[in-house]
Enzyme design. Sequence first.
Site, PDB file in Angstrom:
ATOM      1  N   GLU B  30       0.845  -1.188   0.000  1.00  0.00           N
ATOM      2  CA  GLU B  30       0.000   0.000   0.000  1.00  0.00           C
ATOM      3  C   GLU B  30       0.881   1.240   0.000  1.00  0.00           C
ATOM      4  O   GLU B  30       1.787   1.370   0.826  1.00  0.00           O
ATOM      5  CB  GLU B  30      -0.913  -0.022   1.234  1.00  0.00           C
ATOM      6  CG  GLU B  30      -1.877  -1.207   1.201  1.00  0.00           C
ATOM      7  CD  GLU B  30      -2.393  -1.615   2.580  1.00  0.00           C
ATOM      8  OE1 GLU B  30      -2.918  -2.739   2.708  1.00  0.00           O
ATOM      9  OE2 GLU B  30      -2.259  -0.815   3.537  1.00  0.00           O
ATOM     10  N   LEU B  59      -6.173  -1.880  -0.615  1.00  0.00           N
ATOM     11  CA  LEU B  59      -5.912  -1.896   0.820  1.00  0.00           C
ATOM     12  C   LEU B  59      -6.449  -3.191   1.414  1.00  0.00           C
ATOM     13  O   LEU B  59      -7.544  -3.220   1.983  1.00  0.00           O
ATOM     14  CB  LEU B  59      -6.565  -0.677   1.472  1.00  0.00           C
ATOM     15  CG  LEU B  59      -5.887  -0.139   2.714  1.00  0.00           C
ATOM     16  CD1 LEU B  59      -6.442   1.221   3.071  1.00  0.00           C
ATOM     17  CD2 LEU B  59      -6.022  -1.089   3.881  1.00  0.00           C
ATOM     18  N   ALA B  60      -5.683  -4.263   1.315  1.00  0.00           N
ATOM     19  CA  ALA B  60      -6.165  -5.562   1.778  1.00  0.00           C
ATOM     20  C   ALA B  60      -4.961  -6.464   1.998  1.00  0.00           C
ATOM     21  O   ALA B  60      -4.443  -7.053   1.053  1.00  0.00           O
ATOM     22  CB  ALA B  60      -7.099  -6.167   0.729  1.00  0.00           C
ATOM     23  N   GLU B  61      -4.495  -6.558   3.241  1.00  0.00           N
ATOM     24  CA  GLU B  61      -3.247  -7.291   3.516  1.00  0.00           C
ATOM     25  C   GLU B  61      -3.335  -8.763   3.145  1.00  0.00           C
ATOM     26  O   GLU B  61      -2.393  -9.323   2.590  1.00  0.00           O
ATOM     27  CB  GLU B  61      -2.860  -7.170   5.004  1.00  0.00           C
ATOM     28  CG  GLU B  61      -2.262  -5.824   5.382  1.00  0.00           C
ATOM     29  CD  GLU B  61      -3.316  -4.747   5.511  1.00  0.00           C
ATOM     30  OE1 GLU B  61      -4.511  -5.101   5.558  1.00  0.00           O
ATOM     31  OE2 GLU B  61      -2.963  -3.562   5.571  1.00  0.00           O
ATOM     32  N   GLN B  83       2.483  -2.233   5.693  1.00  0.00           N
ATOM     33  CA  GLN B  83       2.763  -0.848   6.059  1.00  0.00           C
ATOM     34  C   GLN B  83       3.255  -0.681   7.497  1.00  0.00           C
ATOM     35  O   GLN B  83       4.187   0.071   7.751  1.00  0.00           O
ATOM     36  CB  GLN B  83       1.530   0.010   5.817  1.00  0.00           C
ATOM     37  CG  GLN B  83       1.853   1.493   5.703  1.00  0.00           C
ATOM     38  CD  GLN B  83       0.726   2.213   4.999  1.00  0.00           C
ATOM     39  OE1 GLN B  83      -0.296   2.511   5.604  1.00  0.00           O
ATOM     40  NE2 GLN B  83       0.918   2.487   3.719  1.00  0.00           N
ATOM     41  N   PHE B  84       2.635  -1.388   8.434  1.00  0.00           N
ATOM     42  CA  PHE B  84       3.068  -1.333   9.832  1.00  0.00           C
ATOM     43  C   PHE B  84       2.895  -2.715  10.458  1.00  0.00           C
ATOM     44  O   PHE B  84       1.963  -3.445  10.105  1.00  0.00           O
ATOM     45  CB  PHE B  84       2.224  -0.340  10.635  1.00  0.00           C
ATOM     46  CG  PHE B  84       2.627   1.079  10.448  1.00  0.00           C
ATOM     47  CD1 PHE B  84       1.982   1.868   9.505  1.00  0.00           C
ATOM     48  CD2 PHE B  84       3.652   1.635  11.205  1.00  0.00           C
ATOM     49  CE1 PHE B  84       2.363   3.193   9.324  1.00  0.00           C
ATOM     50  CE2 PHE B  84       4.035   2.956  11.036  1.00  0.00           C
ATOM     51  CZ  PHE B  84       3.384   3.736  10.089  1.00  0.00           C
ATOM     52  N   ASP B  85       3.746  -3.026  11.439  1.00  0.00           N
ATOM     53  CA  ASP B  85       3.688  -4.300  12.143  1.00  0.00           C
ATOM     54  C   ASP B  85       2.277  -4.670  12.608  1.00  0.00           C
ATOM     55  O   ASP B  85       1.830  -5.795  12.485  1.00  0.00           O
ATOM     56  CB  ASP B  85       4.631  -4.259  13.351  1.00  0.00           C
ATOM     57  CG  ASP B  85       4.614  -2.881  14.034  1.00  0.00           C
ATOM     58  OD1 ASP B  85       5.651  -2.200  14.020  1.00  0.00           O
ATOM     59  OD2 ASP B  85       3.546  -2.506  14.546  1.00  0.00           O
ATOM     60  N   GLY B  86       1.560  -3.704  13.144  1.00  0.00           N
ATOM     61  CA  GLY B  86       0.246  -3.992  13.711  1.00  0.00           C
ATOM     62  C   GLY B  86      -0.778  -4.378  12.679  1.00  0.00           C
ATOM     63  O   GLY B  86      -1.866  -4.849  13.028  1.00  0.00           O
ATOM     64  N   PRO B  90      -4.227  -9.192   9.483  1.00  0.00           N
ATOM     65  CA  PRO B  90      -5.219  -9.660   8.499  1.00  0.00           C
ATOM     66  C   PRO B  90      -4.611 -10.648   7.509  1.00  0.00           C
ATOM     67  O   PRO B  90      -5.324 -11.447   6.916  1.00  0.00           O
ATOM     68  CB  PRO B  90      -5.660  -8.376   7.787  1.00  0.00           C
ATOM     69  CG  PRO B  90      -5.359  -7.284   8.752  1.00  0.00           C
ATOM     70  CD  PRO B  90      -4.152  -7.715   9.506  1.00  0.00           C
ATOM     71  N   HIS B 130       1.176   0.557  15.785  1.00  0.00           N
ATOM     72  CA  HIS B 130       2.268   0.999  14.931  1.00  0.00           C
ATOM     73  C   HIS B 130       3.630   0.749  15.546  1.00  0.00           C
ATOM     74  O   HIS B 130       4.624   1.238  15.050  1.00  0.00           O
ATOM     75  CB  HIS B 130       2.125   2.501  14.620  1.00  0.00           C
ATOM     76  CG  HIS B 130       0.953   2.831  13.746  1.00  0.00           C
ATOM     77  ND1 HIS B 130      -0.351   2.642  14.137  1.00  0.00           N
ATOM     78  CD2 HIS B 130       0.894   3.315  12.489  1.00  0.00           C
ATOM     79  CE1 HIS B 130      -1.171   3.015  13.162  1.00  0.00           C
ATOM     80  NE2 HIS B 130      -0.443   3.426  12.151  1.00  0.00           N
TER      81      HIS B 130
END
Lengths: 444, 325, 375
Positions: B30, B59-61, B83-86, B90, B130
């Site tokens: 993303e 936008l869909a991990e 984009q971020f660890d947290g 998904p 994050h």
Amino acid sequence: MSEQTFHLPDVGEGLTEAEIVQWRVAPGDAVEVNDVLVEIETAKSLVELPSPFSGTVGELLAPEGQTVTVGAPIITIAGGGGAGDAAASAPAPAEQVAASDDDGGAVLVGYGTGAGATSRRKRPAERGETVRASVGVVAKPPVRKLARDLGVTLSEVTPTGPAGEVTRDDVVRHAEQASVFRNIATPAAPAEREQTIPVSAPAPAAPPVGEREEAIPVKGVRKATASGMVRSAYTAPHVSVWTDVDATRTMELVKRLKASPDFADIKVSPLLIMARAVIWAVRRTPLIGAAWIDKEDGSAEIRVRNYVNLGIAAATPRGLLVPNIKDAQDLNLRELAKALEKLTLTAREGKTTPADQQGGTITITNIGVFGMDAGTPIINPGESGIVAMGTIRQKPWVVDGEVRPRFVTTVSGSFDHRVIDGDGMSRFIADVASILEEPALLLD
Amino acid sequence: MVESMPLAKALNAGLRAAMTADDHVLLMGEDIGRLGGVFRVTEGLQAEFGDRRVLDTPLAESGIVGTAIGLAMAGFRPIIEIQFDGFVFPAFDQITTQLAKLTNRHEGALQMPVVIRIPYGGHIGAVEHHQESPEAYFTHTAGLRVVSPSTANDAYWMIQDAVRSPDPVIFLEPKAKYWMKGDVDTAERPLPLHASRLVRRGTDVTLVGHGAMVTTLLQAAALAESEGTSCEVIDLRSLSPIDYGPILDSVRRTGRMVYAQEAPGFTSVGSEVAATVMERAFFALEAPVLRVSGFDVPFPPAKLEGTYLPDADRILEAVDRALAY
Amino acid sequence: MTPPDDPALVRVLAADGTFAPSPEAERYLPLIDALTDAELETLYRDMVVVRSFDRQATNLQRQGQLALWPPSLGQEAAQVGSVRAARPQDHLFPSYREHVVATTRGVDPIDIIRVMRGLTHGGWDPTDPKNGNVHIYTLVLGSQTLHATGFGMGLVFDGRTGTGDVDRDEAVVVYYGDGASSQGDVHEAMVFANTYRTPQVFFLQNNHWAISVPVATQSRAPLYRRAEGYGMPSILVDGNDVLASYAVSRLALDEARAGDGPRAIEAMTYRMGAHTTSDDPTKYRTSDEEQSWARRDPIARMRAYLEGRGAAASFFDEVDADAQAYADDVRVRTNALGTIEPDSMFAHVYSEDHPLMVEQRRWLAAYEASFEKGA
């Protein structure tokens, strides 16, 4: 015609049993592969079981209404084909285990959870003894290893660490010390300057046993030992020689042997190397292993023996015994170690036989375990030499011009001067010592 | 050639090198294309390689990882940016039930050369989700390889090695260090992908950690030096598999070890290392192996991150304890 | 849930086998007319053989030879029609019930059996040409839709599709069910497929049951209508009509491979059997419902159609014999299957050497060797 048996399968719900609801065939009926044989009820539903075989129904092995364990045979079908057409009739790979109280539970997919094991797979007997001697002792891992390497039993060490733990120094100190009780009390000197003791006076009668004394009758092993000692000591002129030697390499070898898988199941100690050394040294000075024999006609002969029956002096519950290892010269290191171990165990259990003690040609007495360096032991009757193994401890030694701590020991022995002269004795002791200094000489 | 650059730029250079070397290397994620990624790690790459090689995905991990798997099946080598660890969770199903298991499920007939880059860790004062440290979920999953560079040089080389691996690699990037500068030697690879590295020599205590914590360990070692304690520091680099050689060698010399990590300690990477070192270097240990970790709570609001995250003081407290044995 | 008389439905064969195209079926008639007698017979044969295989596999489970079997009973037409519509160069991503899709393309039925017997997780190598580009089964519902979409993206990026050459352009079919359609991955797969215009057909077999949960719980609206929301054409077909299933799949695949983007097909069918051999449908559905679908059986329908066209009785007997032989062969080979070596579990976890695999494999070997022989 072959008969095939259908065993109740696990129909996929983790079952261990099912009830026979209705047989759809009877003995004598002809059946084809996949024909329905029976309706069973599982914990959850009714299921029809199709035949894996074709042929003639033999026997219905479970009546309607009976609950059957998974894996139990339920029907035999004779003389047809089906299944693998040669394959086993048991449903594979479901385990055919007896139902037990801890049966598995139902699952939605797969073979189910099954029953637990009812016995343990067999392994060969555990090798070596479990070292329990350090349980309960507080000591850090490196200290424990040191204790093991030095052969120190941790539970026998006095701990001086701040948390009550055994420290490295404690272990080292313990390894060096002999646990010898020393009575340093000395009686007062008598008032007279001189005393005369008549030689020909008859032996005084034994005073009656009072409360502060204990009378031990001399019999059995003690009696035999005593008379053997007297005979030996007053027949053979004993001469003792000894030498000190740096036995560090022997200690290193022992450590390596202990760690080697070949010796994992056998006790290894410096005595093993000593035994090998003695056997080797005897071959170089054969008179050491000979015997002085007084013949009936008054003459005597020295019988040289070209074999070594190696005696080991053992303190046992019954007293001092000297069993020997027959033909020790033919044993390799491992075999010798095993023989020593067996000899020791047998003696400890008090099971040494007279045959074990006969025919010895040379003996080792290990006074090192008592912390002694050297001695003048009495030769075992029938032999001409006895070697004393002293304690091995760290002492200052000169190595390459420098004083260094090394593992030093004394090799001493007593010999029958009728059979062997001073040069022979010395050479023998020197040979034994040289092996302890450089075990690789045994490769010769 | 040696050049000083921030870790993020070293990653950028490494990605560029990987994409130049193999035209079937793709970047997916993303905001990685036009924006160049929220940390600018992929800056300039879409302009250079085009939007068929640097994909701004929906936008869909889970979708990103799942389609990357399909692309790998079709012969591509996708590098995914989460984009971020947290936000990796998904995709957790596709990562653990599919990516990690597909080679095994195919009995080796198919490879899964997929790299998943994840900025991780705290110390950036960010909001919830994050600043996570999800290492243990991935190290615990057979079939995945997990690595984390701590320096720019390692970032440059390890990303390329990760792309070359036929196995899926979870590439954890210490986001707090994205702007930390370091020398990058583009001529000489320092170490293999899964090697651990002795970073600082010492004699009294071995300090081990990964990612951003390596810098903190070095700070702690410097402070300890001034107090007369000599610490050895080891950068784990690879969290799965773990290269125990340098660690065991070190512990056999020092006899004491502390593992430090941002991640919560319970069932963590540090726990695994401690247990293994205990087992393999038992007779060398003068003290038990100690762990310094994040508390076993959800990562707290940023105002508390200084308390939550192990710092030099927490590490030195453990060093003191180890020395007291 | 899709009403049975939805005007969007494509059907050419009525339940009794008469040729009665629905209004939506008009555009597909040329494709059906183009089928030769041999091809029609093949469609019939495929369905009969797989049903025989499926029955035998179920029996094998009941005989303790398999852990599990998910039957495809009742869904033969949807699967045969779609797989026969695919071209040799296409790629197929099944879920776990598309046995005839796999076997028609070349997968040995024993390889499917091996999966259900617990000998392997995969069963076959999708990169081996003999397996006809059929991927292995996926048990996590809906996951394969993303893999299929990603594969389709790869085809686009590599220019392996969309050139106009129908014999060369590759397309992807992914199979999933009404239950799986609720999974997030399916939604994401459709999003990505449409963003990247993959040459892909999403083939949803609405067999009306997700284990014990009826399709009405998965969706209030007809499932085929979802696809339109993603921007792709969507077709509703009678999945028990092999001719209609074939035709809609053929057209959808060829349009997709031409570069027109992905399509979605909902094939209305019915899971006549249980979810798997561990399931018991009597707990959640009525035999009336099952009977009503039995009257719409895909094989009976096609047989009636062929009989109406003059097919000889001998043809049907021959097909039955072939089906029986096929099933017997599977039965014999299944009973002869061996086991797997314990250390195989370390062999393929990674594609490159891994120290833990070496260590643990060694440990297991030493451990096994430490027991007395036979223990």
